[in-house]
Design a protein around this motif. Structure first.
Motif, PDB file in Angstrom:
ATOM      1  N   SER A 119     -20.606  -6.159 -30.124  1.00  0.00           N
ATOM      2  CA  SER A 119     -19.759  -5.080 -29.627  1.00  0.00           C
ATOM      3  C   SER A 119     -20.405  -3.704 -29.738  1.00  0.00           C
ATOM      4  CB  SER A 119     -18.425  -5.080 -30.372  1.00  0.00           C
ATOM      5  OG  SER A 119     -18.618  -4.598 -31.687  1.00  0.00           O
ATOM      6  N   GLU A 169     -19.241  -0.476 -26.771  1.00  0.00           N
ATOM      7  CA  GLU A 169     -18.412   0.732 -26.805  1.00  0.00           C
ATOM      8  C   GLU A 169     -19.025   1.831 -25.943  1.00  0.00           C
ATOM      9  OE1 GLU A 169     -16.684   0.428 -31.339  1.00  0.00           O
ATOM     10  OE2 GLU A 169     -16.950   2.385 -30.431  1.00  0.00           O
ATOM     11  N   ASP A 170     -20.352   2.016 -26.099  1.00  0.00           N
ATOM     12  CA  ASP A 170     -21.030   3.058 -25.313  1.00  0.00           C
ATOM     13  C   ASP A 170     -21.005   2.739 -23.824  1.00  0.00           C
ATOM     14  OD1 ASP A 170     -21.572   4.355 -27.639  1.00  0.00           O
ATOM     15  OD2 ASP A 170     -23.609   3.562 -27.850  1.00  0.00           O
ATOM     16  N   GLU A 219     -17.657   3.528 -22.440  1.00  0.00           N
ATOM     17  CA  GLU A 219     -17.461   4.974 -22.284  1.00  0.00           C
ATOM     18  C   GLU A 219     -18.232   5.478 -21.057  1.00  0.00           C
ATOM     19  OE1 GLU A 219     -18.612   7.595 -25.567  1.00  0.00           O
ATOM     20  OE2 GLU A 219     -18.498   9.221 -24.120  1.00  0.00           O
ATOM     21  N   LYS A 246      -9.894   8.457 -28.882  1.00  0.00           N
ATOM     22  CA  LYS A 246     -11.145   8.507 -28.133  1.00  0.00           C
ATOM     23  C   LYS A 246     -10.894   8.468 -26.619  1.00  0.00           C
ATOM     24  CE  LYS A 246     -14.400   6.432 -31.400  1.00  0.00           C
ATOM     25  NZ  LYS A 246     -15.206   5.227 -31.670  1.00  0.00           N
ATOM     26  N   TYR A 254     -12.181   0.864 -21.382  1.00  0.00           N
ATOM     27  CA  TYR A 254     -12.670   1.520 -22.606  1.00  0.00           C
ATOM     28  C   TYR A 254     -11.683   1.287 -23.752  1.00  0.00           C
ATOM     29  CZ  TYR A 254     -14.545   5.395 -25.501  1.00  0.00           C
ATOM     30  OH  TYR A 254     -15.079   6.152 -26.501  1.00  0.00           O
ATOM     31  N   LEU A 283     -12.348  -0.806 -27.312  1.00  0.00           N
ATOM     32  CA  LEU A 283     -12.136  -0.212 -28.636  1.00  0.00           C
ATOM     33  C   LEU A 283     -11.127  -1.017 -29.446  1.00  0.00           C
ATOM     34  CD1 LEU A 283     -11.959   3.577 -27.638  1.00  0.00           C
ATOM     35  CD2 LEU A 283     -13.857   2.427 -28.793  1.00  0.00           C
ATOM     36  N   VAL A 300     -12.503  -4.357 -30.720  1.00  0.00           N
ATOM     37  CA  VAL A 300     -13.411  -4.182 -31.864  1.00  0.00           C
ATOM     38  C   VAL A 300     -12.593  -4.009 -33.152  1.00  0.00           C
ATOM     39  CG1 VAL A 300     -15.178  -2.706 -32.902  1.00  0.00           C
ATOM     40  CG2 VAL A 300     -15.257  -3.201 -30.456  1.00  0.00           C
TER      41      VAL A 300
END
Lengths: 414, 231
Positions: A176, A180-181, A184, A275, A304, A308, A311
């Motif tokens: 993971s 995440e990046d 995004e 976020k 996104y 998140l 995770v």
């Protein structure tokens, strides 16, 4: 009648322009009815999640989970917190699976002048790689929790037949990190595209729960101030047949409505995640969204969000461990409805069982059915943009609109 | 030299196409041997044929799809039917068991009942590795074969407990292996999606199930993905 390429299932469209006005717009499902609701009658309750997951190959997990919930409601079963959390993790992964495929493989080629995902792969390999990473991550979650990426097997009425191993969860967590990046970046990528501008009024509808971006549980809430529980769905949502297609057309007591990512974003007003909310603000994305093409943006933001959330959930399962639990066996059978948020919107499953647990009635209302009426309306609303276009450009713009809705025709003609 | 490849979808959930893309790396390696000329789910420019190899997912339902299927046959050197819908009729074939008053439509026919099929990759969904292997065998002119043993063989290798012995229904003993007993590994019973082994002992299977579930449930079990009793 040519099927629109790059959508789930076969559908064609027809628009008629008269003196620069779109006076008729039709979306025509070319799939055959598979009579899933009727073939379930006479089968045992536990077969429902297995058979209904076969309604759709892109979103089998949501049918599996919604069906399980409806059967549990009919049997008076309340699943354990652990079971509910495992299902929520599966649903988060289902969102990422479906959204990432739709965004990169079906939508993006339109905007970068590629005719297919394969061309996108050849010309923009660095962008294309993101799609593969996102989908692989989501596939592995569903494999780990559900036993298989397409048509998962472990989730059944009453609990999970198999629990994920901590070692497998740790592998997911390792995987993971770059995801995440990527998720995004995906939001930034899609926020940077230029979409046709269409403004219109629309009623949005989705599951709702206070302080949560609800996808597993909650009441149905609409922007027209209607609120209802899943079991009362027949009083609010109607299906209508049209002579030119086997797909049904839904409405909110006769009114046109929209479900799915854009509806969830508008109903929740925020993503309940610092976020994601900060990123949306940073990119100047204002909620409520009102352009039908904004559904694409809402999908990217949700993608996104669910990366998140997944995770966080994986971390919790690793920290707290999973506990062996007995599957709860039903001791009475009755009537039950379940509703969850599918990638494309609210999904309803309803079952009636006899005293031995055989299914006597089944009713399934898919998200695509609920918004097909809105899609036809938007094919008319798009008129100011397309009226001066050449026929070919006009067709591809209408196809882009259809694709932004992300219709699932296999679901619509179950 | 690349061979031309087409992917067609008839009545189904399209899950086998997604399973085909499960390993994008594997699928990309395939595309070094095949030129994908028709694939509506993934691309806009699709050629009418002829094709060296056509993959067919789903079962032909109705005159239009039967005509399309025959047309695919006429335009393809090799046809690979994938998934339970193409192979056995799939979940929708249950309507063949239902009274015509309830569903007034013709019976569902699996692909091999309508056209000659060169190879079958079974399962609901297929196993993508098995499909890749089939396509590579076809590319090199080899005859692709399916394993003839029952799912029980793989299930034991995977050290799963036998649920038939625990008194729960399972179709492992008559079902063709090759899935790595994926459903049993996930805790579920084998429900026969890959079709039967060459000589299934259906009578003994029914006798075993009779001690566990009712006759009606046994019939239901044997018809989830198509009628397994059909010769």
């Amino acid at each position: 009648m040519e099927a629109v390429p790059k959508i789930e299932g076969h559908a064609a469209f027809y628009t008629h322009l008269k003196n620069g006005h779109v006076d008729e717009a039709r979306i025509i499902g070319l799939e055959n009815d598979r009579f899933v609701e009727k073939i379930l009658v006479g089968r045992k309750y536990w077969e429902a999640p297995i058979i209904t997951s076969r309604i759709c190959g892109i979103c089998p997990t949501i049918h599996n989970v919604t069906s399980t919930r409806a059967i549990e409601a009919a049997c008076g079963i309340t699943p354990s917190i652990q079971t509910q959390n495992l299902r929520k993790l599966m649903l988060s992964a289902q969102m990422v699976q479906s959204h990432s495929l739709h965004l990169y493989l079906l939508v993006l080629p339109d905007f970068v002048g590629a005719s297919s995902s394969f061309e996108l792969q050849k010309n923009h390999p660095e962008i294309f790689k993101n799609a593969i990473e996102l989908k692989r991550y989501a596939d592995r979650i569903i494999e780990t929790i559900g036993g298989r990426a397409v048509h998962p097997v472990s989730n059944v009425p009453g609990g999970f037949k198999n629990l994920p191993k901590t070692s497998a969860l740790k592998e997911l967590l390792e995987m993971s990190e770059p995801i995440e990046d990527i998720a995004e970046y995906t939001v930034r990528l899609f926020a940077g595209l230029k979409y046709p501008k269409v403004e219109r009024e629309m009623i949005y509808s989705s599951l709702f729960q206070e302080n949560d971006y609800a996808i597993y549980d909650g009441v149905i809430k609409t922007t027209s101030k209607v609120k209802f529980k899943a079991q009362d769905y027949t009083k609010y949502i109607q299906e209508k047949l049209k002579p030119y297609t086997q797909a049904k057309f839904g409405s909110l007591n006769g009114e046109t409505m929209m479900v799915g990512s854009i509806a969830r974003a508008n109903i929740n007003k925020s993503f309940h995640n610092e976020k994601v909310d900060a990123l949306a603000k940073d990119l100047g994305i204002k909620i409520p969204l009102s352009n039908p093409f904004d559904n694409i943006l809402a999908q990217a933001l949700e993608n996104y969000l669910f990366v998140l959330e997944s995770v966080e959930m994986i971390k919790k399962f690793i920290k707290n461990g999973t506990e062996e639990e007995q599957i709860i066996i039903p001791n009475s059978f009755g009537i039950g409805t379940g509703s969850c948020e599918a990638p494309r919107g609210t999904l309803f499953h309803h079952y009636e069982l006899d005293s031995e647990g055989f299914i006597t009635k089944c009713d399934i209302i898919t998200p695509t059915v609920q918004y097909l009426t809105a899609l036809e309306a938007d094919m008319k609303n798009i008129e100011p943009i397309i009226k001066d276009m050449k026929p070919e450009e006009r067709n591809s713009t209408i196809e882009m609109l259809i694709r932004s809705y992300d219709p699932c025709i296999t679901c619509a003609t179950h | 030299m690349k061979k031309s490849l087409a992917v067609f979808s008839l009545t189904s959930c399209e899950g086998c196409q997604f399973e085909m893309l499960n390993s994008y790396k594997g699928f990309n390696q395939l595309l070094e041997f095949y030129d994908l000329q028709n694939f509506r789910l993934g691309q806009e420019i699709n050629l009418p044929g002829k094709f060296d190899v056509s993959i067919v997912e789903g079962c032909p339902d109705g005159a239009k799809q039967i005509k399309l299927l025959k047309n695919i046959r006429a335009n393809s050197k090799i046809i690979v039917a994938i998934g339970a819908c193409a192979h056995l009729g799939g979940i929708q074939s249950e309507r063949n068991q239902i009274k015509k008053v309830l569903i007034d439509k013709e019976n569902i026919k699996p692909v091999p009942d309508v056209i000659k099929v060169d190879y079958i990759v079974p399962g609901c969904p297929i196993n993508h590795r098995e499909l890749y292997k089939c396509l590579m065998d076809v590319y090199w002119g080899k005859i692709f074969t399916l394993p003839d043993l029952a799912v029980c063989f793989e299930c034991r290798q995977n050290q799963n407990e036998c649920i038939l012995r625990e008194g729960k229904p399972c179709l492992g003993p008559i079902t063709r292996m090759g899935c790595n007993s994926v459903c049993r590994n996930g805790g579920e019973a084998c429900l026969g999606c890959r079709g039967t082994i060459p000589v299934p002992n259906i009578l003994k299977m029914k006798e075993t199930l009779a001690g566990i579930v009712s006759e009606k449930e046994t019939k239901n079990l044997l018809t989830i993905y198509g009628n397994l009793e059909k010769k």
